[in-house]
Design a protein around this motif. Structure first.
Motif, PDB file in Angstrom:
ATOM      1  N   THR A 233      17.029  50.718 -13.380  1.00  0.00           N
ATOM      2  CA  THR A 233      17.704  51.314 -14.521  1.00  0.00           C
ATOM      3  C   THR A 233      16.857  51.193 -15.784  1.00  0.00           C
ATOM      4  O   THR A 233      15.791  50.562 -15.792  1.00  0.00           O
ATOM      5  CB  THR A 233      19.068  50.636 -14.740  1.00  0.00           C
ATOM      6  N   LYS A 234      17.339  51.774 -16.879  1.00  0.00           N
ATOM      7  CA  LYS A 234      16.631  51.687 -18.155  1.00  0.00           C
ATOM      8  C   LYS A 234      16.617  50.259 -18.692  1.00  0.00           C
ATOM      9  O   LYS A 234      15.760  49.926 -19.507  1.00  0.00           O
ATOM     10  CB  LYS A 234      17.290  52.613 -19.177  1.00  0.00           C
ATOM     11  N   GLU A 235      17.562  49.457 -18.246  1.00  0.00           N
ATOM     12  CA  GLU A 235      17.608  48.058 -18.668  1.00  0.00           C
ATOM     13  C   GLU A 235      16.830  47.157 -17.719  1.00  0.00           C
ATOM     14  O   GLU A 235      17.011  45.935 -17.725  1.00  0.00           O
ATOM     15  CB  GLU A 235      19.050  47.580 -18.748  1.00  0.00           C
TER      16      GLU A 235
END
Length: 369
Positions: free
Chosen positions: A238-240
């Motif tokens: 994910t982006k995190e």
């Protein structure tokens, strides 16, 4: 392969051919093992989920759902439990009957060698614990040979007779239901559903499509309301920077057009169009086999004789998907009827019209032209 011209018809050449074929078979098997061991699959070809559930603390939950837990046991354990339940119940009630007869004094005359014509035993025809065991079996299984019977002079015996009769009926009903349910479990129906060994990617109507073949061995008991689904399983970040090890994406198999609902009376080819919504959209022939993913195909339908819903599953790894191939035709019309040649179910032929580029590159080339 080496042959000796002077011994073309001798046993030497036949032995050499056999040794050569066995060596080729072993090398092919080693290659298959290397391929299968290079990437562990999530779903087996038979549809079983390959998981090991560790560190489960509250295992008492299995006992709270005892019926399903018993159904999941192998047949040998089921048979052992079946025999054990009946034997233990016979022995327990035999002990109860034997105790009642001792309290009633049925064995006192025998012990003292005194004959009392006025004494009416609790159970006629029982002279030992072996006899009480036989009486317990006859009572619970309603055999009734006519030798052993309860008399009116034993109220406790009448009460135990009622309890054991009801208990025997309940026990038999539970085991009959369990064995019948296990025999008719919907998951057994998937054994007669055939999936193609490989999936293929080829052009269909100018669009790259992923295809696999599905067939049903049964021709009388078909699946009603059968529908198909396809999923793409891979790791995603994910982006995190969170890692999702088994990310599940839906792959369209014609839901909007109703193509996911199947009439499974003959082998069908399941088709997934590789468009902009597909996770395979940017993969070409060169990079396809290097990707790490798994494609899960799920079939659900209603079994006609029982009305139960069954589910059949299979999966395809990247090395099991062949680029630029298509399935060979197996349906032929012979005079007055159609014939299905199941020897060609897994047969695959070359498709020279399929490009090596990705579906995205093919789309851009088509629009530019």
């Amino acid at each position: 392969m080496v042959e000796f011209p002077l011994f073309k018809s001798s046993r030497l050449n036949r032995a050499i051919r056999q040794i050569s074929s066995s060596i080729n078979a072993r090398s092919y098997a080693r290659q298959e093992n290397v391929i299968s061991s290079s990437r562990q699959r999530l779903i087996t070809k038979e549809g079983d989920i390959y998981f090991r559930r560790l560190n489960i603390e509250d295992r008492c939950r299995y006992l709270r759902d005892i019926f399903t837990s018993l159904l999941d046991l192998p047949w040998i354990i089921i048979l052992i439990l079946f025999v054990s339940c009946f034997v233990i119940s016979w022995l327990l009630f035999a002990i109860i009957w034997y105790g009642i007869m001792i309290v009633h004094g049925d064995f006192s005359n025998k012990t003292l060698n005194v004959t009392d014509n006025n004494h009416i035993p609790c159970v006629i025809g029982v002279k030992s614990f072996r006899g009480s065991l036989l009486f317990s079996i006859e009572t619970q299984q309603t055999i009734g040979y006519g030798i052993r019977a309860v008399t009116e002079e034993c109220p406790a015996g009448v009460a135990v007779l009622i309890i054991q009769s009801c208990f025997g009926l309940i026990l038999q009903a539970l085991w009959v239901g369990l064995i019948y349910t296990k025999l008719s479990r919907p998951r057994k129906r998937r054994r007669t559903l055939i999936w193609s060994r490989h999936a293929v990617i080829s052009l269909r109507d100018g669009i790259l499509t992923l295809q696999c073949r599905l067939g049903d061995m049964r021709h009388r008991s078909t699946l009603n309301e059968a529908h198909i689904r396809m999923y793409f399983i891979s790791k995603r970040q994910t982006k995190e920077n969170e890692i999702i090890p088994l990310n599940l994406l839906d792959m369209d198999v014609g839901f909007d057009l109703g193509k996911d609902r199947l009439f499974l009376n003959w082998p069908l080819i399941i088709e997934h169009k590789i468009d902009s919504r597909s996770p395979l959209y940017e993969m070409n022939k060169e990079t396809f086999s290097k990707e790490k993913f798994e494609i899960l195909v799920v079939l659900e339908g209603i079994i006609e004789p029982t009305g139960m819903v069954t589910q059949a599953r299979t999966s395809y790894m990247p090395e099991e998907i062949l680029w630029g191939r298509r399935f060979q035709r197996m349906i032929h019309f012979n005079k007055d009827y159609y014939s299905l040649d199941y020897s060609k179910f897994d047969s695959i032929i070359e498709d020279n019209s399929t490009p090596d580029c990705s579906a995205k590159q093919l789309y851009e080339q088509t629009n530019n032209n």
